[in-house]
Enzyme design. Sequence first.
Site, PDB file in Angstrom:
ATOM      1  N   HIS A  67       0.857  -1.194   0.000  1.00 62.17           N
ATOM      2  CA  HIS A  67       0.000   0.000   0.000  1.00 62.17           C
ATOM      3  C   HIS A  67       0.892   1.244   0.000  1.00 62.17           C
ATOM      4  CE1 HIS A  67      -3.849  -2.027   1.835  1.00 62.17           C
ATOM      5  NE2 HIS A  67      -3.768  -2.191   0.528  1.00 62.17           N
ATOM      6  N   HIS A  72     -10.982  -9.555  -7.033  1.00 61.67           N
ATOM      7  CA  HIS A  72     -10.694  -8.264  -6.382  1.00 61.67           C
ATOM      8  C   HIS A  72      -9.760  -7.503  -7.326  1.00 61.67           C
ATOM      9  CE1 HIS A  72      -9.481  -5.314  -3.526  1.00 61.67           C
ATOM     10  NE2 HIS A  72      -8.520  -5.975  -2.919  1.00 61.67           N
ATOM     11  N   GLU A  97      -7.869  -4.798  -6.845  1.00 67.05           N
ATOM     12  CA  GLU A  97      -6.672  -4.081  -6.386  1.00 67.05           C
ATOM     13  C   GLU A  97      -5.456  -4.591  -7.168  1.00 67.05           C
ATOM     14  OE1 GLU A  97      -6.279  -3.950  -2.114  1.00 67.05           O
ATOM     15  OE2 GLU A  97      -4.897  -2.258  -2.219  1.00 67.05           O
ATOM     16  N   ASP A 155      -2.521  -5.486  -6.729  1.00 69.09           N
ATOM     17  CA  ASP A 155      -1.703  -6.653  -6.371  1.00 69.09           C
ATOM     18  C   ASP A 155      -2.305  -7.944  -6.911  1.00 69.09           C
ATOM     19  OD1 ASP A 155      -3.686  -5.969  -4.445  1.00 69.09           O
ATOM     20  OD2 ASP A 155      -2.786  -7.309  -2.966  1.00 69.09           O
ATOM     21  N   HIS A 193     -11.337  -7.033   0.796  1.00 72.65           N
ATOM     22  CA  HIS A 193     -11.096  -5.828   1.532  1.00 72.65           C
ATOM     23  C   HIS A 193     -11.518  -4.558   0.788  1.00 72.65           C
ATOM     24  CE1 HIS A 193      -7.178  -3.515   0.604  1.00 72.65           C
ATOM     25  NE2 HIS A 193      -7.625  -2.825   1.609  1.00 72.65           N
ATOM     26  N   ASP A 220      -8.240 -11.751  -0.323  1.00 69.84           N
ATOM     27  CA  ASP A 220      -7.479 -11.177   0.799  1.00 69.84           C
ATOM     28  C   ASP A 220      -7.828 -11.808   2.158  1.00 69.84           C
ATOM     29  OD1 ASP A 220      -5.976  -9.319  -0.648  1.00 69.84           O
ATOM     30  OD2 ASP A 220      -7.480  -7.749  -0.455  1.00 69.84           O
ATOM     31  N   TYR A 225      -1.919  -8.609   9.612  1.00 69.81           N
ATOM     32  CA  TYR A 225      -2.714  -8.367   8.409  1.00 69.81           C
ATOM     33  C   TYR A 225      -4.149  -7.988   8.793  1.00 69.81           C
ATOM     34  CZ  TYR A 225      -4.432  -9.433   3.662  1.00 69.81           C
ATOM     35  OH  TYR A 225      -4.989  -9.366   2.411  1.00 69.81           O
ATOM     36  N   HIS A 248      -2.863 -14.102  -0.491  1.00 67.27           N
ATOM     37  CA  HIS A 248      -1.545 -13.754   0.069  1.00 67.27           C
ATOM     38  C   HIS A 248      -1.155 -14.805   1.107  1.00 67.27           C
ATOM     39  CE1 HIS A 248      -1.597  -9.673  -1.579  1.00 67.27           C
ATOM     40  NE2 HIS A 248      -2.779  -9.461  -1.036  1.00 67.27           N
TER      41      HIS A 248
END
Length: 397
Positions: A25, A81, A83, A85, A147, A166, A194, A227
């Site tokens: 992030h 998701h 995002e 990553d 998330h 996530d 996390y 992750h």
Amino acid sequence: MQASKRLTEKVTWVGKVDWELEMFHGEELSTARGSSYNSYLIRDEKVVLIDTVWLPYDKEFVRNLKDEIDLQEIDYIIVQHAEIDHSGALPELMREIPDTPIYCTNNGKKIIQGHHHQDWNFVTVKTGDTLNIGKSTLTFVEAPMLHWPDTMFTYMSGENILFSNDAFGQHYATETLYNDKADNCELYEEALKYYANILTPFSALVKRKIEEVLALELPLNMICTSHGVIWRDNPAQIVEKYLEWADNYQENQITIVYDTMWNSTRLMAEAIAYGIQAEDPSVTVKLYNVGKQDKNDIVTEIFKSKAILAGSATINGRYLSGMGGLLEMIRGMRFKNKKAAVFGSYGWSGEGNKLLAQDFAGAGFEIITEGYRTLWVPDNDELIACQEFGREFVRSL
Ligand code: FEO
């Protein structure tokens, strides 16, 4: 080069372990043990790719994927998701297979488009929608704010795998892939860090979503996160932990966070810690200098604490900037059911303490005492008074 790992006859891990990652992030989240971006290839009568990897590894990802399968054989891509990553390698992949349908939530479509500015062949899904891929069926479950608003889970029947993105993840690089092969002390430290730093603001939604999924009574052999490790040994253990963490979790711990100019506030912090421990030896007391130590580790310790003490010297009529940075993070966490008090040294007018108490109250902490200030450098009597302040703090909890 072989980079993939076969999980079951049908499911292969095709992600990227990032041993070098130090921050995530941007510069917001420390990742002292690296991370991984887990992507999964499912081969049934249809071939499905679930999620990709972070942008810097896009070419490596697609190259490795080509070693695993002819990309033209991929029937569906699932983006759980958007995002970066997880969707970072999509453009590189879609250059090769531009018409392949991308399954995602309605929010997912908007956010993917907001990131990549491409009008790919999106198929939007919602909770309960299914995709038959042969012997197995994939069932989608929207999981907003776990998330991001777009997040969804995917459950694969037959193999009994929950692809959770996530949720249940950790920033933890491991070559051995599974929870039972990992150092479990490290694993749980990272899983908690996390949760504390990423999911705390959404705890109510986490609890509700887990209860919704548990009510389906689905058989569960593995949880494949995006992750860190894959939970295959008693995967329910991390679900149970999440239910605990999401329920205003706290341990019998008091964390003292302080920022100091010339060590006076540090001396106060240490005397207060002594007083707490002397009054109640059952309490775990931890001290952190917020100007020096890892803010994400501090947030994790605050997450675990029933109460905190925040100390800062006064400077220019305010508190120190390290404490300011921490407070900004804490505000966003929306912690509940935590008590606090403030302390600090001063030399002139000493407004810092009052502001600190106001701002911790504004961040949702219950301020339970007036706090304690010391003019200039605390002498022996002042340090004894700080010990007594620590004792009183524990007694008033
Ligand atoms: Fe791992 Fe919310 O991205």
